[in-house]
Motif scaffolding. Structure first.
Motif: not given
Length: 715
Positions: A461-463, A467-470, A475-476, A555-556
């Motif tokens: 969720i966090v990643a 990512s959506w907010r750019e 990231y892992r 996304h992670y």
């Protein structure tokens, strides 16, 4: 766009030849007052491998010079692979002849060379950017008036020559630390001087101390760091809570921590609420370490340097001082603690289906109801233990709801393509003097899976949010495996009757998971899992989001362990700023554009070193556990076949070698295609997974080697 990003973009797209520093200043119209700052930026980009400076002092991006930047990972043969800084690039094979003085973990530029490994990319080291192994730990072999240090870390393949004047009273057979004064060259060993004598190699405690010194980490925190902790409170004050109107008060929410019995630093607590018949809210509450460890403070600099807590068999080397890790940051029961919370709302469909319908990330304050161990949770979930149910009577319904959520999340994750390896973990039990007395397999049961699934859910969720907010973020990532390695793996498993789908056009993680499911419980399970894992790339930290192949997700991040991992602490800072303000200022984004690649590279390196140390400490104690068992007989399973013999794994996870020259009833030959040993006269065959009885004949703690004699094959 930051100055760093703009410079790299223009050097890639608009510049068609290497430029001097003065030409760069002119092309980018850098004012004289800004030239020193820009010069510092160029130096920084060189150190991180994003810009190359040639022997004429001209600058350009590495790819324009036909170079690839990354870190060296040595393998047992003495050859190596380059792990590129760019996770989207393939690993590069480097033969020992093409190392050009580079050592394990060094940061280098590599130039491609013709390959004799099929489609595998090969290279040679063109330049060494950063030396990592400035000090090396090992055993001293002393001759008349000189010596050689034999490194404990077998990935450092060069023995260190110690000249007479550099022995500094060290004696033969001692465990020592050497500082390297001259780096290796072709046909020349590195040269060093003894700077510390740890003791005789067989003295109690010296073995683990050597592993710690191998990391070059201070055992204690500096006075400056400890002084900063004196100003950190032991309790969360009501004033701290009330003056922050963006921090949600969740102290009335029922939640629990579930960890191992020896754990003292509790990063995470979990909660669950039933919102309607088919909607449930999961809460993952993570210690708000960034509230206490402020950026660029002595605490922060020390945490960055260490990058991770290290869990050796007999001790923990923490990333943060105990006052934080076991105190104000640890989510101990019945006390207020500051946290970052991820709420995820799920809707259930039928008996298996699940979907996310909403989520929220917020600053919070909690008060955990219970500190539960994995064993206690398992006793309730699996054994319906009445005594434990009475002890945790106020949380039984929540635990049952959590287990159902675990089941759905786990099933959904594997259906989407997440991979599930089944390697047994072993806990080494020590006596008061640090000697191993038992090797105990750890089971990964529902209670462990429950926390694992909830942490993965929060990290996703966090990643995805960042990512959506750019926004710049850490990231892992786990890049897709190289195609040639997958083809080699497919050829290997073909010997056992398995076939990998889609190997010609790019393998989906679901195809690999199907192989893992097919081999589960078979004789060849361990060897196929091991070879598969070695065929995959390693997960690393990166400012680029390229997804996580092993988990089968796009996304992670690592967000859930900021007490013991610096990337998580970095993620918390960025998230907190973003959710508090709704955005990051352009200045802050520019700062992160410069800092995140350095943080990601350093933390990836420190993680690798920590994992090597943790593995070494376990392997060392496993070998020590067998030292008094020479002549004893054990039953085991053949875990590997090679041209020089067979490896046998005992029930306690210790592995040893039956050398082919010690198979006395026949001459045995290695059939590479069928992956077995076959007797020349008797035609007797030894395969992976065969049960055998062996006798321990030799234990070599220095080399971490164990030799067996084969007594019989068990039908």
């Amino acid at each position: 766009m930051s100055a760093r990003s703009e410079l790299l973009k223009k050097l890639r797209e608009d510049v068609h030849r290497p430029l001097s520093k003065e030409e760069i200043f002119e092309k980018f119209e850098i004012d004289k007052s800004q030239q020193q700052m820009f010069s510092d930026l160029l130096d920084d980009l060189i150190k991180t491998g994003q810009i190359f400076k040639n022997s004429q002092g001209l600058y350009g991006v590495p790819e324009k010079f036909n170079l690839i930047g990354g870190r060296i990972e040595k393998i047992a043969s003495g050859n190596a692979f380059l792990i590129p800084d760019d996770p989207e690039k393939e690993d590069v094979y480097i033969s020992s002849a093409n190392m050009n003085g580079a050592m394990h973990n060094d940061k280098v530029f590599v130039r491609p060379v013709p390959s004799d490994r099929g489609k595998s990319q090969a290279g040679e080291v063109a330049e060494i950017i950063e030396r990592v192994n400035k000090e090396v730990v090992g055993n001293l072999e002393k001759y008349k008036n000189y010596g050689f240090l034999i490194p404990d870390n077998k990935r450092i393949c060069n023995d260190i020559f110690i000249p007479p004047e550099a022995l500094n009273d060290a004696e033969n057979g001692q465990k020592v630390v050497a500082k390297i004064n001259r780096w290796p060259e072709k046909n020349r060993n590195p040269e060093g001087e003894i700077i510390e004598i740890l003791g005789d190699k067989d003295d109690a405690g010296v073995d683990i101390e050597a592993i710690i010194r191998q990391l070059n980490l201070p055992g204690k925190f500096s006075d400056k760091v400890l002084k900063q902790t004196e100003n950190i409170p032991d309790q969360v004050s009501e004033d701290t809570i009330t003056k922050d109107d963006q921090r949600q008060d969740l102290r009335d929410l029922k939640l629990v921590t579930i960890d191992g019995p020896d754990a003292k630093d509790f990063d995470d607590a979990v909660s669950i609420e039933k919102l309607s018949d088919d909607v449930y809210r999961l809460g993952v509450h993570i210690a708000d370490v960034s509230h206490y460890v402020t950026e660029d403070s002595p605490l922060d600099e020390e945490a960055f340097s260490r990058a991770t807590s290290i869990y050796l068999v007999d001790r923990v080397i923490p990333m943060l001082p105990e006052k934080l890790s076991n105190g104000i940051c640890s989510l101990n029961p019945q006390v207020d603690r500051l946290t970052m919370t991820v709420f995820i709302d799920y809707r259930y469909h039928g008996k298996k289906g699940i979907e996310i319908i909403d989520h929220d990330i917020t600053k919070s304050v909690i008060n955990s109801n219970h500190r539960m161990t994995y064993g206690e949770a398992q006793d309730i979930l699996e054994d319906n233990d009445q005594a434990k149910k009475d002890e945790y009577s106020d949380f039984i319904e929540e635990l049952k709801m959590m287990n159902e959520l675990r089941r759905r999340l786990r099933q959904n994750r594997f259906e989407e393509g997440s991979m599930d390896f089944n390697f047994p973990e072993v806990k080494v039990e020590l006596d008061e003097d640090g000697h191993p007395v038992n090797l105990k397999k750890r089971k990964h049961r529902e209670a462990e899976q429950l926390i694992e699934e909830f942490m993965i859910a929060a990290n996703r969720i966090v990643a995805a949010e960042m990512s959506w907010r750019e926004m710049p973020f850490i990231y892992r990532v786990h890049e897709e495996p190289d195609l040639d390695r997958m083809q080699q793996f497919n050829e290997f498993i073909h010997n056992f009757g398995y076939r990998l789908k889609g190997v010609k056009n790019g393998v989906h993680p679901r195809a690999l998971q199907e192989i893992l499911e097919d081999v589960r419980g078979t004789k060849e399970e361990k060897i196929i899992e091991t070879v598969m894992l070695r065929s995959l790339k390693k997960a690393v930290y990166s400012e680029k989001n390229v997804g996580h192949f092993g988990l089968g997700i796009t996304h992670y991040s690592h967000f859930t362990s900021p007490i013991r991992r610096y990337p998580d602490l970095t993620a918390h800072r960025i998230i907190k700023e973003t959710v508090t303000e709704g955005y990051l200022s352009q200045k802050r984004q520019d700062e992160l554009d410069i800092e995140l690649p350095k943080i990601a590279d350093h933390c990836s390196l420190q993680e690798r070193r920590a994992m090597e140390a943790e593995r070494d400490s376990v392997d060392l104690k496993k070998i020590e556990f067998m030292e008094d068992k020479i002549g004893e007989e054990f039953e085991g399973i053949i875990s590997g076949i090679t041209g020089f013999g067979m490896f046998v794994e005992l029930e306690n996870t210790v592995e040893g070698l039956v050398h082919i020259k010690n198979l006395r009833d026949d001459y045995y030959h290695y059939d590479e295609e069928k992956y077995h040993l076959i007797g020349e006269r008797t035609k007797k065959i030894y395969r992976i997974g065969d049960e055998v009885k062996v006798k321990v004949t030799k234990v070599n703690r220095d080399e971490r080697e164990l030799d067996f004699e084969l007594l019989e094959k068990i039908d």
